[in-house]
Design a protein around this motif. Structure first.
Motif, PDB file in Angstrom:
ATOM      1  N   GLY A 120      29.643  42.007  39.385  1.00  0.00           N
ATOM      2  CA  GLY A 120      30.157  41.743  38.043  1.00  0.00           C
ATOM      3  C   GLY A 120      30.868  42.927  37.432  1.00  0.00           C
ATOM      4  O   GLY A 120      31.257  42.891  36.258  1.00  0.00           O
ATOM      5  N   THR A 121      31.088  43.993  38.204  1.00  0.00           N
ATOM      6  CA  THR A 121      31.848  45.142  37.713  1.00  0.00           C
ATOM      7  C   THR A 121      33.340  44.914  37.865  1.00  0.00           C
ATOM      8  O   THR A 121      34.149  45.667  37.309  1.00  0.00           O
ATOM      9  CB  THR A 121      31.437  46.421  38.451  1.00  0.00           C
ATOM     10  N   ALA A 122      33.715  43.896  38.619  1.00  0.00           N
ATOM     11  CA  ALA A 122      35.104  43.442  38.701  1.00  0.00           C
ATOM     12  C   ALA A 122      35.123  41.950  38.409  1.00  0.00           C
ATOM     13  O   ALA A 122      34.179  41.221  38.718  1.00  0.00           O
ATOM     14  CB  ALA A 122      35.707  43.723  40.072  1.00  0.00           C
ATOM     15  N   ILE A 123      36.216  41.508  37.809  1.00  0.00           N
ATOM     16  CA  ILE A 123      36.388  40.097  37.455  1.00  0.00           C
ATOM     17  C   ILE A 123      37.654  39.590  38.134  1.00  0.00           C
ATOM     18  O   ILE A 123      38.673  40.293  38.185  1.00  0.00           O
ATOM     19  CB  ILE A 123      36.475  39.926  35.922  1.00  0.00           C
ATOM     20  N   GLY A 124      37.586  38.383  38.674  1.00  0.00           N
ATOM     21  CA  GLY A 124      38.710  37.828  39.411  1.00  0.00           C
ATOM     22  C   GLY A 124      39.331  36.633  38.717  1.00  0.00           C
ATOM     23  O   GLY A 124      38.709  35.968  37.882  1.00  0.00           O
ATOM     24  N   ALA A 125      40.569  36.366  39.091  1.00  0.00           N
ATOM     25  CA  ALA A 125      41.300  35.203  38.576  1.00  0.00           C
ATOM     26  C   ALA A 125      42.133  34.610  39.707  1.00  0.00           C
ATOM     27  O   ALA A 125      42.476  35.307  40.674  1.00  0.00           O
ATOM     28  CB  ALA A 125      42.191  35.590  37.403  1.00  0.00           C
ATOM     29  N   LEU A 126      42.447  33.341  39.575  1.00  0.00           N
ATOM     30  CA  LEU A 126      43.297  32.633  40.535  1.00  0.00           C
ATOM     31  C   LEU A 126      44.545  32.174  39.800  1.00  0.00           C
ATOM     32  O   LEU A 126      44.451  31.428  38.823  1.00  0.00           O
ATOM     33  CB  LEU A 126      42.554  31.438  41.122  1.00  0.00           C
ATOM     34  N   ALA A 127      45.710  32.635  40.246  1.00  0.00           N
ATOM     35  CA  ALA A 127      46.969  32.375  39.536  1.00  0.00           C
ATOM     36  C   ALA A 127      47.825  31.401  40.332  1.00  0.00           C
ATOM     37  O   ALA A 127      48.534  31.795  41.264  1.00  0.00           O
ATOM     38  CB  ALA A 127      47.716  33.682  39.293  1.00  0.00           C
ATOM     39  N   LEU A 128      47.744  30.137  39.971  1.00  0.00           N
ATOM     40  CA  LEU A 128      48.532  29.088  40.605  1.00  0.00           C
ATOM     41  C   LEU A 128      49.568  28.511  39.645  1.00  0.00           C
ATOM     42  O   LEU A 128      50.755  28.456  39.942  1.00  0.00           O
ATOM     43  CB  LEU A 128      47.623  27.958  41.107  1.00  0.00           C
ATOM     44  N   VAL A 168      41.382  41.729  39.567  1.00  0.00           N
ATOM     45  CA  VAL A 168      42.110  41.307  40.762  1.00  0.00           C
ATOM     46  C   VAL A 168      42.504  39.848  40.592  1.00  0.00           C
ATOM     47  O   VAL A 168      41.738  39.042  40.053  1.00  0.00           O
ATOM     48  CB  VAL A 168      41.256  41.503  42.042  1.00  0.00           C
ATOM     49  N   VAL A 169      43.725  39.521  41.025  1.00  0.00           N
ATOM     50  CA  VAL A 169      44.248  38.167  40.879  1.00  0.00           C
ATOM     51  C   VAL A 169      44.731  37.673  42.238  1.00  0.00           C
ATOM     52  O   VAL A 169      45.492  38.366  42.923  1.00  0.00           O
ATOM     53  CB  VAL A 169      45.407  38.116  39.869  1.00  0.00           C
ATOM     54  N   VAL A 170      44.276  36.494  42.629  1.00  0.00           N
ATOM     55  CA  VAL A 170      44.814  35.823  43.809  1.00  0.00           C
ATOM     56  C   VAL A 170      46.049  35.054  43.346  1.00  0.00           C
ATOM     57  O   VAL A 170      45.947  34.147  42.520  1.00  0.00           O
ATOM     58  CB  VAL A 170      43.781  34.873  44.432  1.00  0.00           C
ATOM     59  N   VAL A 171      47.205  35.435  43.876  1.00  0.00           N
ATOM     60  CA  VAL A 171      48.481  34.893  43.403  1.00  0.00           C
ATOM     61  C   VAL A 171      49.120  34.031  44.492  1.00  0.00           C
ATOM     62  O   VAL A 171      49.236  34.454  45.651  1.00  0.00           O
ATOM     63  CB  VAL A 171      49.447  36.022  43.002  1.00  0.00           C
ATOM     64  N   LEU A 188      46.746  39.314  47.086  1.00  0.00           N
ATOM     65  CA  LEU A 188      45.750  39.934  46.226  1.00  0.00           C
ATOM     66  C   LEU A 188      46.443  41.008  45.399  1.00  0.00           C
ATOM     67  O   LEU A 188      46.980  41.964  45.960  1.00  0.00           O
ATOM     68  CB  LEU A 188      44.630  40.575  47.052  1.00  0.00           C
ATOM     69  N   VAL A 189      46.407  40.843  44.083  1.00  0.00           N
ATOM     70  CA  VAL A 189      47.091  41.788  43.201  1.00  0.00           C
ATOM     71  C   VAL A 189      46.067  42.517  42.342  1.00  0.00           C
ATOM     72  O   VAL A 189      45.352  41.899  41.536  1.00  0.00           O
ATOM     73  CB  VAL A 189      48.122  41.071  42.307  1.00  0.00           C
ATOM     74  N   ASP A 190      45.993  43.820  42.519  1.00  0.00           N
ATOM     75  CA  ASP A 190      45.196  44.692  41.651  1.00  0.00           C
ATOM     76  C   ASP A 190      45.919  44.763  40.309  1.00  0.00           C
ATOM     77  O   ASP A 190      47.117  45.075  40.254  1.00  0.00           O
ATOM     78  CB  ASP A 190      45.092  46.070  42.302  1.00  0.00           C
ATOM     79  N   THR A 191      45.223  44.479  39.208  1.00  0.00           N
ATOM     80  CA  THR A 191      45.906  44.400  37.914  1.00  0.00           C
ATOM     81  C   THR A 191      46.307  45.765  37.358  1.00  0.00           C
ATOM     82  O   THR A 191      46.925  45.827  36.299  1.00  0.00           O
ATOM     83  CB  THR A 191      45.037  43.655  36.885  1.00  0.00           C
ATOM     84  N   ASP A 226      48.201  43.531  51.327  1.00  0.00           N
ATOM     85  CA  ASP A 226      47.859  42.750  50.137  1.00  0.00           C
ATOM     86  C   ASP A 226      47.999  41.255  50.365  1.00  0.00           C
ATOM     87  O   ASP A 226      47.665  40.456  49.474  1.00  0.00           O
ATOM     88  CB  ASP A 226      48.736  43.174  48.958  1.00  0.00           C
ATOM     89  N   VAL A 227      48.503  40.853  51.533  1.00  0.00           N
ATOM     90  CA  VAL A 227      48.562  39.424  51.867  1.00  0.00           C
ATOM     91  C   VAL A 227      47.138  38.930  52.105  1.00  0.00           C
ATOM     92  O   VAL A 227      46.344  39.571  52.797  1.00  0.00           O
ATOM     93  CB  VAL A 227      49.427  39.192  53.121  1.00  0.00           C
ATOM     94  N   LEU A 228      46.810  37.776  51.530  1.00  0.00           N
ATOM     95  CA  LEU A 228      45.501  37.167  51.712  1.00  0.00           C
ATOM     96  C   LEU A 228      45.654  35.970  52.645  1.00  0.00           C
ATOM     97  O   LEU A 228      46.343  35.001  52.315  1.00  0.00           O
ATOM     98  CB  LEU A 228      44.922  36.724  50.371  1.00  0.00           C
ATOM     99  N   GLY A 229      45.040  36.060  53.813  1.00  0.00           N
ATOM    100  CA  GLY A 229      45.205  35.002  54.800  1.00  0.00           C
ATOM    101  C   GLY A 229      46.492  35.195  55.571  1.00  0.00           C
ATOM    102  O   GLY A 229      46.958  36.316  55.779  1.00  0.00           O
TER     103      GLY A 229
END
Length: 382
Positions: A120-128, A168-171, A188-191, A226-229
């Motif tokens: 919980g020291t980092a928070i994530g988001a999914l950007a679609l 961090v955002v999955v874009v 994966l984008v570090d904000t 930074d590519v995811l998958g």
């Protein structure tokens, strides 16, 4: 109806969750709603108690338990405590972002992000979603173009849950305009990366405590690392993980509907009109009887869906049915429960009023319910 979904270990876990919600979440809900933002400190508290990353590998700080029933306990307790906004944020973290990282990330990506997300020291988001695209993800305009050293990401996303707080955002971006469904890639984008910026914190009808934002990517320089998958595999990666996302929405819908019913049953027992308790009127008893029966049927359906997910057998069609049916049921239940509250049901000081507003997004996000019916219908006539 007594549910047989849980065993003694789940009951012990529920005690931990309930104590945490009572002490650290419920007292702050009103302040979070007013600010449109949840304290970061409560995320790390949740992580320290093992409420995040329940099925993440132990070597990355997770619970290493592939059992969605533990997630269900968290969802139920947050909904029962009128904490839908925090539930929405945690659901994005645990049911959207972490599964992508657990299943698709490189060893370096996992080491960098999974321990922090579990703690919980980092928070994530999914950007679609983008302005003008909605559920039609093949129309996204955010692009990532190749360079000798990596990629340049350019575009805009909107309606992004956890968008203000995200580290961090999955874009989801287009990487080949001529490749159809094979022309999309996840990043994966570090904000803290130059070129990333946040737009407005959006004012919403419901889930007002959760931060929902616009995100902008202005020539963000990324590396191949930074590519995811897989490059070009983005659309397929999304389709593979949508069943869990949609089951998460279905689970929240039913837990919220159950909470609304429980509040309403207590309210009708306490309030009087024309010299008698509200629950002594035949109409009230009939409405409560209808809702109670509908919820019993719905829990049996959801419990079966959870068992399918845990067995790796929940299909896209199964998830679409659960998401559509249970989010529509939530609308119907909450509306009838508000009606039984009378004028007080319209007052935001009562949880049923907030639940009414919070519920309205459920048939929309994760793919609208019209899209869910299309998925089911196509499967029937295929």
């Amino acid at each position: 109806m007594k549910r047989n979904l849980y065993d003694a270990d789940h009951d012990l876990f529920r005690e931990t969750v309930r104590e945490f919600v009572t002490r650290e979440v419920a007292p702050h809900r009103e302040r979070w709603d007013e600010a449109g933002l949840i304290d970061r400190s409560v995320w790390s508290m949740a992580g320290s108690l093992g409420l995040l990353g329940i099925d993440a590998p132990a070597e990355y700080g997770g619970g290493a338990v592939r059992d969605y029933r533990y997630r269900m306990v968290v969802i139920e307790e947050l909904c029962a405590a009128d904490s839908a906004s925090f539930n929405a944020g945690l659901s994005v973290q645990d049911d959207l972002v972490l599964p992508y990282l657990i299943e698709l990330a490189s060893p370096d990506q996992k080491l960098r992000w999974i321990p922090a997300l579990c703690a919980g020291t980092a928070i994530g988001a999914l950007a679609l979603t983008e302005p003008g695209t909605g559920s039609d993800l093949q129309r996204v305009r955010t692009t990532a173009r190749r360079t000798p050293d990596g990629w340049i990401l350019e575009g805009q996303k909107t309606f992004i849950t956890n968008g203000v707080l995200a580290d961090v955002v999955v874009v989801f971006a287009r990487t080949d305009a001529d490749a159809g469904a094979g022309g999309f890639t996840l990043f994966l984008v570090d904000t803290t990366t130059p070129g990333f910026r946040r737009g407005r914190k959006l004012a919403k009808l419901g889930l007002r405590g959760n931060d929902t934002a616009e995100l902008f990517f202005d020539d963000v320089v990324l590396r191949d690392a930074d590519v995811l998958g897989a490059v070009g595999g983005g659309f397929g990666h999304l389709m593979e993980r949508l069943p869990r996302e949609r089951l998460s929405i279905a689970a929240t819908s039913l837990a919220s509907a159950q909470s609304a019913f429980d509040w309403t049953r207590a309210y009708t027992r306490e309030r009087t009109a024309f010299g008698q308790r509200i629950d002594e009127f035949q109409n009230t008893r009939f409405v409560l009887a209808e809702i109670d029966t509908e919820l019993d049927v719905a829990w049996a359906f959801l419990d079966r869906s959870i068992a399918l997910l845990d067995a790796g057998e929940l299909t896209a069609v199964d998830a679409a049915k659960a998401k559509w049916w249970l989010s529509d049921l939530q609308q119907n239940v909450v509306d009838r429960c508000l009606q039984l509250h009378g004028g007080y049901g319209y007052m935001l000081e009562y949880p049923i009023a907030r639940a009414y507003a919070d519920a309205r997004i459920q048939p929309i996000y994760g793919g609208t319910n019209e899209i869910m019916k299309e998925i089911i219908g196509r499967d029937l006539v295929r």
